[in-house]
Design a protein around this motif. Structure first.
Motif, PDB file in Angstrom:
ATOM      1  N   ILE A  15       0.793  -1.154   0.173  1.00  0.00           N
ATOM      2  CA  ILE A  15      -0.053  -0.015  -0.153  1.00  0.00           C
ATOM      3  C   ILE A  15       0.905   1.242  -0.030  1.00  0.00           C
ATOM      4  CG2 ILE A  15      -1.868   1.165   1.212  1.00  0.00           C
ATOM      5  CD1 ILE A  15      -2.864  -1.273   2.348  1.00  0.00           C
ATOM      6  N   LEU A  16       0.708   2.022  -0.954  1.00  0.00           N
ATOM      7  CA  LEU A  16       1.728   3.380  -1.226  1.00  0.00           C
ATOM      8  C   LEU A  16       1.171   4.275  -0.381  1.00  0.00           C
ATOM      9  CD1 LEU A  16       2.017   3.148  -5.161  1.00  0.00           C
ATOM     10  CD2 LEU A  16       3.346   2.252  -3.350  1.00  0.00           C
ATOM     11  N   LEU A  17       1.979   4.956   0.458  1.00  0.00           N
ATOM     12  CA  LEU A  17       1.721   6.021   1.589  1.00  0.00           C
ATOM     13  C   LEU A  17       2.693   7.077   1.281  1.00  0.00           C
ATOM     14  CD1 LEU A  17       1.039   4.039   4.616  1.00  0.00           C
ATOM     15  CD2 LEU A  17      -0.761   5.034   2.921  1.00  0.00           C
TER      16      LEU A  17
ATOM     17  N   SER B 159       7.386   1.444   5.395  1.00  0.00           N
ATOM     18  CA  SER B 159       7.579   1.908   6.683  1.00  0.00           C
ATOM     19  C   SER B 159       7.299   3.369   6.891  1.00  0.00           C
ATOM     20  CB  SER B 159       8.869   1.463   7.044  1.00  0.00           C
ATOM     21  OG  SER B 159       9.847   2.084   6.285  1.00  0.00           O
ATOM     22  N   ASP B 160       7.227   4.228   6.091  1.00  0.00           N
ATOM     23  CA  ASP B 160       7.207   5.938   6.226  1.00  0.00           C
ATOM     24  C   ASP B 160       5.806   6.061   6.882  1.00  0.00           C
ATOM     25  OD1 ASP B 160       5.622   5.345   3.981  1.00  0.00           O
ATOM     26  OD2 ASP B 160       6.815   6.639   2.965  1.00  0.00           O
TER      27      ASP B 160
ATOM     28  N   PHE C 119       3.111  -2.470  14.159  1.00  0.00           N
ATOM     29  CA  PHE C 119       4.242  -2.000  13.877  1.00  0.00           C
ATOM     30  C   PHE C 119       5.559  -2.311  14.499  1.00  0.00           C
ATOM     31  CE2 PHE C 119       1.948   0.581  16.872  1.00  0.00           C
ATOM     32  CZ  PHE C 119       2.844   1.063  17.886  1.00  0.00           C
ATOM     33  N   GLY C 120       6.684  -2.424  14.079  1.00  0.00           N
ATOM     34  CA  GLY C 120       7.873  -2.989  14.829  1.00  0.00           C
ATOM     35  C   GLY C 120       9.098  -1.941  14.506  1.00  0.00           C
TER      36      GLY C 120
END
Length: 590
Positions: free
Chosen positions: A6-8, A116-117, A93-94
């Motif tokens: 999923i692009l964020l 991860s952003d 999240f990790g």
């Protein structure tokens, strides 16, 4: 598993600068309630495009590894969702700190990988941004729960914000169910067990969460250099307080509580530490056949926000009532526990003590076991008159029958009864007293596993119903409690008992096993052997004296079209159906 990406784009900028112009509310969190990364406050906001979450901890987290999850209930309905607690979306999240290198960050949304952003860490704060388009194009009005912990895969203990209830983004406040029950405490005698000796069990409900604490007489926490004793525990819960429902009972005699949920936990260096909830599987193929099948749900993040904590000599659980069928909190509870060493010689600790009943969370009292009234009648059968010489659980010597609280109590005594006995006992109920049985209850053992089934007409249709939770075994006796829901009658009926056996290597065609409406089994080809009957001839007449539910018994006879009626005594076709069906369910479970 195939992961979707999923692009964020631009989320880092949005995390830091996108808070301007949003509706924002902050809640404080209890400080010191978690040993690792401790949440002190939580901010949740939305600008119509993104959901912004800011987690503030008591100390800096940039140089430490931590993990967590955000539970988002977009439709604000606890009975639906991706997770067990009603959340429609679970953002995991990790953040793994690496010396002399950038931290390793992982993020997923409903097990689909995110870039991860979507998360940014600075000092003692964790910033998370989730596009509403990734949350089903939600309008931003939702319930949110955040948890933080230090476990890579599954966390049984964690810091939760808010501590109770959910953060409602529409009202910008904490909302709770408001359901509270004082519950009660059961104190147990110290030293009454050499295996996992329990001192106390308590249960209460706070804001829709069931709180259970079990206190042992010895340390059980496997931490540092202080290794506790490996223990296993079963917490049995009868949520609807009805024997007629459930998948098992508390193994007390006679059966009194239909266990709807059983929390199973293990603590120790050898067994490991874990907890889960066992319950009925309503989607199972066996359920469609009239039997009960079970499934287990893990306790802890990321599956739900139920927690299990071990500290010193205590285990503590917090289970949202939404995970217990959205119950009202009124329930019966018992705890059984044993140590690894004690299990080898059969020792087990029970609270309340075995035979004393269960804790009633409604008022903190002890609900006693069912007991015979003045209407109890005893049927006596000659000993050693069975074809199997009494060595295979086949020789009936007495049967007690009585009624209480719309439940029929039956206690069957054998000359000998062992866990590896192969005989199956069938109780025939002629509710119409017309010399033709209307219902049959078959019970027996297979490789030490007890099982039972009831056959008869329910809602105008011949059906098979699970009855294992209505049976317990103790010594040379079988105890049976039959609620009126399983035996629609006024309690005035004729009954008789038979024991029989189908050899373990009998090959029953699958096509014959699957039939529930009509029985096609040829008793000769299945090698059924009759062992004992009580009474030897005729029937035993009983009456409930008004202490049993009256119901319409029209069309309740198990006689099927094309079958010839038989008088009192062994009906070969029905008997074989009962034995084969019982053996089938026993083998499936084994």
């Amino acid at each position: 598993m195939n992961f979707k990406i999923i692009l964020l784009a631009g989320l880092v900028f949005a995390i830091i600068s996108g808070m301007t112009g949003t509706s924002c509310a902050a809640i404080s969190d209890t400080v010191g309630d978690f040993d690792s990364q401790d949440i002190s406050s939580l901010d949740v906001s939305s600008d119509g495009n993104n959901l912004y979450i800011t987690i503030t901890c008591t100390d800096s987290v940039t140089d430490y590894s931590f993990y967590g999850a955000v539970f988002v209930d977009t439709d604000q309905n606890v009975l639906t969702g991706y997770a067990d607690n009603g959340a429609d979306y679970v953002y995991q999240f990790g953040y793994m700190s690496i010396i002399y290198s950038e931290p390793m960050v992982t993020t997923t949304l409903n097990d689909n990988t995110l870039y991860s952003d979507s998360i940014y860490v600075q000092g003692n704060q964790i910033f998370i941004t989730l596009p509403l388009s990734a949350l089903g194009n939600d309008d931003g009005n939702m319930n949110v729960v955040v948890v933080l912990h230090d476990q890579m895969v599954k966390a049984l203990d964690f810091d939760r914000a808010p501590d109770q209830g959910v953060f409602n983004t529409a009202t910008r406040s904490i909302e709770t169910s408001g359901l509270n029950l004082a519950g009660g405490i059961v104190t147990d005698k110290i030293g009454d067990s050499n295996s996992a000796d329990i001192r106390e069990m308590s249960a209460s409900v706070t804001n829709g969460v069931l709180n259970i604490e079990v206190t042992y007489n010895q340390n059980i926490e496997p931490s540092g250099y202080s290794y506790g004793e490996d223990v296993t525990g079963w917490i049995s819960i009868d949520t609807d307080q009805k024997l007629a429902t459930g998948f098992t009972n508390t193994e007390q005699a006679p059966p009194t509580f239909g266990v709807d949920y059983r929390i199973e936990y293990a603590v120790g260096t050898l067994t490991g530490t874990d907890a889960s909830i066992k319950m009925l599987d309503t989607d199972s193929d066996m359920t469609s056949l009239g039997y009960s099948d079970t499934k287990s749900k893990s306790i802890g993040v990321p599956y739900n926000d139920a927690s299990f904590k071990v500290s010193g000599n205590k285990v503590s659980l917090e289970i949202p009532l939404t995970m217990l069928g959205n119950d009202d909190g009124n329930m019966y509870i018992t705890t059984d526990s044993f140590s690894l060493q004690g299990s080898m010689n059969g020792e087990i600790e029970s609270v309340p003590d075995y035979g004393q009943g269960a804790l009633n969370t409604a008022d903190g009292s002890i609900k006693p076991l069912l007991a015979y009234g003045t209407d109890k009648k005893t049927l006596t059968d000659a000993a050693a008159d069975s074809a199997g010489f009494g060595y295979d659980g086949d020789d009936i010597v007495t049967a007690d029958i009585g009624f209480t609280d719309n439940i029929m109590l039956i206690t069957i005594a054998y000359s000998s009864l062992e866990l590896d006995d192969g005989a199956i006992t069938t109780v025939y109920f002629d509710t119409n007293q017309d010399n033709s049985p209307d219902y049959m209850l078959s019970l027996g053992l297979y490789n030490g596993v007890l099982s039972g089934t009831i056959f008869g007409m329910y809602n105008g249709k011949y059906s098979v119903r699970e009855a294992t939770h209505l049976i317990t075994m103790q010594g040379n006796k079988m105890y049976v409690s039959v609620p009126a829901e399983f035996l629609p009658d006024d309690g005035n009926m004729d009954i008789f008992f038979e024991t029989a056996m189908v050899p373990y290597d009998t090959k029953i065609p699958e096509s014959k096993r699957a039939e529930t409406g009509t029985v096609y089994i040829n008793p000769d080809s299945d090698g059924r052997s009759l062992y004992d009957r009580a009474p030897d001839t005729g029937v035993f007449t009983i009456g409930a004296n008004g202490n049993f539910q009256t119901a319409n018994t029209d069309n309740n006879n198990v006689q099927q079209d094309g079958q010839e009626k038989e008088g009192p005594g062994f009906s070969s076709l029905m008997g074989v159906a009962a034995v084969v069906a019982s053996l089938y369910i026993l083998r499936r479970r084994n």
